[in-house]
Design a protein around this motif. Structure first.
Motif, short mmCIF file in Angstrom:
data_model
loop_
_atom_site.label_atom_id
_atom_site.label_comp_id
_atom_site.label_asym_id
_atom_site.label_seq_id
_atom_site.Cartn_x
_atom_site.Cartn_y
_atom_site.Cartn_z
N GLY A 198 0.84 -1.20 0.00
CA GLY A 198 0.00 0.00 0.00
C GLY A 198 0.87 1.24 0.00
O GLY A 198 2.07 1.17 -0.19
N PHE A 199 0.24 2.40 0.20
CA PHE A 199 1.02 3.63 0.22
C PHE A 199 0.44 4.61 1.22
O PHE A 199 -0.74 4.57 1.55
CB PHE A 199 1.11 4.26 -1.17
CG PHE A 199 -0.22 4.60 -1.79
CD1 PHE A 199 -0.82 5.83 -1.57
CD2 PHE A 199 -0.87 3.68 -2.60
CE1 PHE A 199 -2.05 6.14 -2.14
CE2 PHE A 199 -2.09 3.98 -3.19
CZ PHE A 199 -2.69 5.21 -2.95
N HIS A 200 1.30 5.50 1.70
CA HIS A 200 0.90 6.60 2.56
C HIS A 200 0.84 7.86 1.71
O HIS A 200 1.61 8.02 0.77
CB HIS A 200 1.93 6.83 3.68
CG HIS A 200 1.96 5.74 4.69
ND1 HIS A 200 1.08 5.67 5.74
CD2 HIS A 200 2.78 4.67 4.81
CE1 HIS A 200 1.35 4.61 6.47
NE2 HIS A 200 2.38 3.98 5.92
N THR A 201 -0.07 8.73 2.05
CA THR A 201 -0.16 10.01 1.36
C THR A 201 0.22 11.12 2.33
O THR A 201 0.38 10.89 3.52
CB THR A 201 -1.59 10.26 0.83
OG1 THR A 201 -2.49 10.20 1.93
CG2 THR A 201 -1.97 9.24 -0.22
N ALA B 90 -5.27 14.45 -1.51
CA ALA B 90 -4.10 13.64 -1.88
C ALA B 90 -4.30 12.17 -1.56
O ALA B 90 -3.36 11.41 -1.54
CB ALA B 90 -2.87 14.17 -1.16
N LYS B 91 -5.51 11.74 -1.30
CA LYS B 91 -5.74 10.38 -0.81
C LYS B 91 -5.94 9.33 -1.90
O LYS B 91 -5.84 8.15 -1.63
CB LYS B 91 -6.97 10.36 0.12
CG LYS B 91 -6.87 11.32 1.29
CD LYS B 91 -5.81 10.91 2.27
CE LYS B 91 -5.77 11.85 3.45
NZ LYS B 91 -4.52 11.87 4.15
N ALA B 92 -6.19 9.71 -3.13
CA ALA B 92 -6.61 8.75 -4.14
C ALA B 92 -5.47 8.01 -4.84
O ALA B 92 -5.61 6.85 -5.17
CB ALA B 92 -7.46 9.45 -5.19
N GLY C 29 5.92 7.29 -1.09
CA GLY C 29 4.83 6.94 -0.19
C GLY C 29 4.67 5.46 0.09
O GLY C 29 3.89 5.08 0.94
N TYR C 30 5.43 4.61 -0.61
CA TYR C 30 5.28 3.18 -0.39
C TYR C 30 6.62 2.49 -0.09
O TYR C 30 6.71 1.27 -0.11
CB TYR C 30 4.60 2.50 -1.58
CG TYR C 30 5.35 2.60 -2.89
CD1 TYR C 30 6.24 1.60 -3.28
CD2 TYR C 30 5.16 3.68 -3.73
CE1 TYR C 30 6.92 1.69 -4.47
CE2 TYR C 30 5.84 3.77 -4.92
CZ TYR C 30 6.72 2.78 -5.30
OH TYR C 30 7.39 2.87 -6.48
N TYR C 31 7.61 3.27 0.22
CA TYR C 31 8.90 2.70 0.60
C TYR C 31 9.63 3.68 1.51
O TYR C 31 9.19 4.81 1.73
CB TYR C 31 9.76 2.34 -0.62
CG TYR C 31 10.06 3.48 -1.55
CD1 TYR C 31 11.24 4.23 -1.43
CD2 TYR C 31 9.18 3.83 -2.57
CE1 TYR C 31 11.51 5.28 -2.29
CE2 TYR C 31 9.44 4.87 -3.44
CZ TYR C 31 10.62 5.59 -3.30
OH TYR C 31 10.88 6.63 -4.15
#
Length: 153
Positions: A55-58, A65-67, A82-84
């Motif tokens: 998944g990823f963080h925003t 910025a959530k989509a 956002g994902y690493y």
């Protein structure tokens, strides 16, 4: 996800690293200018992901910025973030653990990391065989896209 700067990293692995740039709305963070050379070198660190997630963080500070997977732009290039995470090994033998969103926080929200982290980035060389070997060792030999940069858009 929030962790105070320079506290012991405990997020995904048990390791001797220090948190840098784990920001969240509602928590204070220092702002200010950072050297251009620091930004250029930090940009290169985004090429060497560790702790890659599904998944990823925003960004908690940006509206709407959530989509999508967040991106950061620098000198006409873009990278997904956002994902690493990244790791920076300092001259003082300390290891700094930062989310890949750190450069976004610096460029868009004027976050100023602690000076020991800035110094570690400035005195590092992500293009060296030594850095590559450290990332490989950290990842137990698994090459998370080091041979082919898949963070660039």
């Amino acid at each position: 996800m929030y962790f105070k700067d320079l506290t012991k990293y405990k997020y995904m692995n048990k390791e001797e690293s220090l948190n840098i740039g784990w920001l969240k709305k509602g928590h204070f963070f220092k702002t200010g200018k950072v050297p251009e050379e620091f930004i250029e070198k930090l940009w290169n660190y985004l090429r060497y992901p560790v702790q890659v997630c599904r998944g990823f963080h925003t960004c908690d500070f940006c509206k709407n910025a959530k989509a999508n997977v967040p991106t950061v732009a620098f000198k006409g290039e873009k990278r997904e973030v956002g994902y690493y995470e990244i790791r920076v090994w300092g001259q003082d033998k300390k290891v700094y653990a930062a989310p890949s969103l750190i450069l976004h926080y610096i460029l868009e929200h004027h976050y100023k990391p602690p000076q020991p982290f800035i110094d570690a980035v400035l005195y590092s060389d992500t293009h060296s065989k030594e850095y590559y070997q450290k990332v490989l060792a950290y990842s137990k030999g698994y090459d998370f896209w080091l041979a082919q940069d898949q963070t660039k858009l």
